[in-house]
Write a protein that holds these residues in place. Sequence first.
Motif, PDB file in Angstrom:
ATOM      1  N   ALA A 220       1.378  -1.862   0.103  1.00  0.00           N
ATOM      2  CA  ALA A 220      -0.239  -0.020   0.201  1.00  0.00           C
ATOM      3  C   ALA A 220       1.452   1.262  -0.006  1.00  0.00           C
ATOM      4  CB  ALA A 220      -1.085   0.456   1.609  1.00  0.00           C
ATOM      5  N   GLY A 221       2.028   1.203   0.921  1.00  0.00           N
ATOM      6  CA  GLY A 221       2.950   2.582   0.952  1.00  0.00           C
ATOM      7  C   GLY A 221       3.234   2.710  -0.515  1.00  0.00           C
ATOM      8  N   GLY A 222       3.978   1.644  -1.225  1.00  0.00           N
ATOM      9  CA  GLY A 222       4.343   1.828  -2.408  1.00  0.00           C
ATOM     10  C   GLY A 222       3.090   2.001  -3.947  1.00  0.00           C
ATOM     11  N   ALA A 223       2.529   1.801  -3.496  1.00  0.00           N
ATOM     12  CA  ALA A 223       1.069   2.562  -4.234  1.00  0.00           C
ATOM     13  C   ALA A 223       0.789   3.509  -4.335  1.00  0.00           C
ATOM     14  CB  ALA A 223      -0.129   1.300  -4.038  1.00  0.00           C
ATOM     15  N   LEU A 224       0.643   4.123  -2.624  1.00  0.00           N
ATOM     16  CA  LEU A 224       0.787   5.575  -2.596  1.00  0.00           C
ATOM     17  C   LEU A 224       2.105   6.865  -3.282  1.00  0.00           C
ATOM     18  CD1 LEU A 224      -1.615   4.877   0.758  1.00  0.00           C
ATOM     19  CD2 LEU A 224      -2.085   5.628  -1.534  1.00  0.00           C
ATOM     20  N   GLY A 225       2.558   5.835  -3.431  1.00  0.00           N
ATOM     21  CA  GLY A 225       4.338   6.173  -3.223  1.00  0.00           C
ATOM     22  C   GLY A 225       5.213   6.710  -1.999  1.00  0.00           C
ATOM     23  N   TRP A 226       5.053   6.030  -1.162  1.00  0.00           N
ATOM     24  CA  TRP A 226       5.590   6.577   0.052  1.00  0.00           C
ATOM     25  C   TRP A 226       5.902   5.538   0.466  1.00  0.00           C
ATOM     26  CZ3 TRP A 226       0.346   7.987   2.753  1.00  0.00           C
ATOM     27  CH2 TRP A 226      -0.291   9.269   2.256  1.00  0.00           C
ATOM     28  N   LEU A 227       7.075   4.475  -0.312  1.00  0.00           N
ATOM     29  CA  LEU A 227       7.302   3.383   0.502  1.00  0.00           C
ATOM     30  C   LEU A 227       8.973   3.585   0.923  1.00  0.00           C
ATOM     31  CD1 LEU A 227       7.262   0.853  -0.529  1.00  0.00           C
ATOM     32  CD2 LEU A 227       8.603   0.764  -2.125  1.00  0.00           C
ATOM     33  N   PRO A 228       9.807   4.818   0.461  1.00  0.00           N
ATOM     34  CA  PRO A 228      10.981   4.800   2.370  1.00  0.00           C
ATOM     35  C   PRO A 228      10.121   5.480   3.314  1.00  0.00           C
ATOM     36  CG  PRO A 228      11.099   5.880  -0.752  1.00  0.00           C
ATOM     37  CD  PRO A 228      10.247   5.552  -0.478  1.00  0.00           C
TER      38      PRO A 228
END
Length: 201
Positions: A147-155
């Motif tokens: 979910a974090g990767g899908a929102l662009g918040w992976l780091p």
Amino acid sequence: MRFLRDDGHLGRALGRLAGGALPPLPPALTAALATAVLLAVGLGEVSGITLFAPVALLLPAAAASGHPHGGRFDRAVPPLLRGTEYLYLLALGIGAGVPGPLVFVLLTVVVLHHCDTVCRTHRGTGRSGRTARALLGWDGRMLLVAAGGALGWLPFTYGALAVCLAVLLVADSVREWANTPVARPADVPRNERGGAQASTT
């Protein structure tokens, strides 16, 4: 053996729905191999399928959480689930450009959590229910990262998850240490090597 699986809320719910009818090894092995191939193919391109397909492939393995795990080879299931989680976190972090030290820290914390789980099994102790739920399980952690990767918040997701897991593990260890009774001198074995009446010569 089922305790070592480290299932989260979703895994336990699917296990209850399946009623223990699904054998645990075949879906775990199939999902691990398929996840490895999928991540290898899409390593340099983080997309929706790369983010969520590995988690979807592991859902049958999660549904097997209600099985008694009494088979001869069922002990291989926890290492397969853990290896898949490690591979997912590593490949996704590298493919998405997450800073290497951040990926390493998150993997280290997850590995320490699994090592602590094994040690607790040998000692016959368990975690508090609140801490076990807050650790999310392998399925919850993978879904959160996806979910974090899908929102662009992976780091940010990697960093926040690493910090939260580390705080939970340290707090739970301190709680267990504080609740462990202190051994009295009368409890120390006597007339043994290093005991209270051991020879000093």
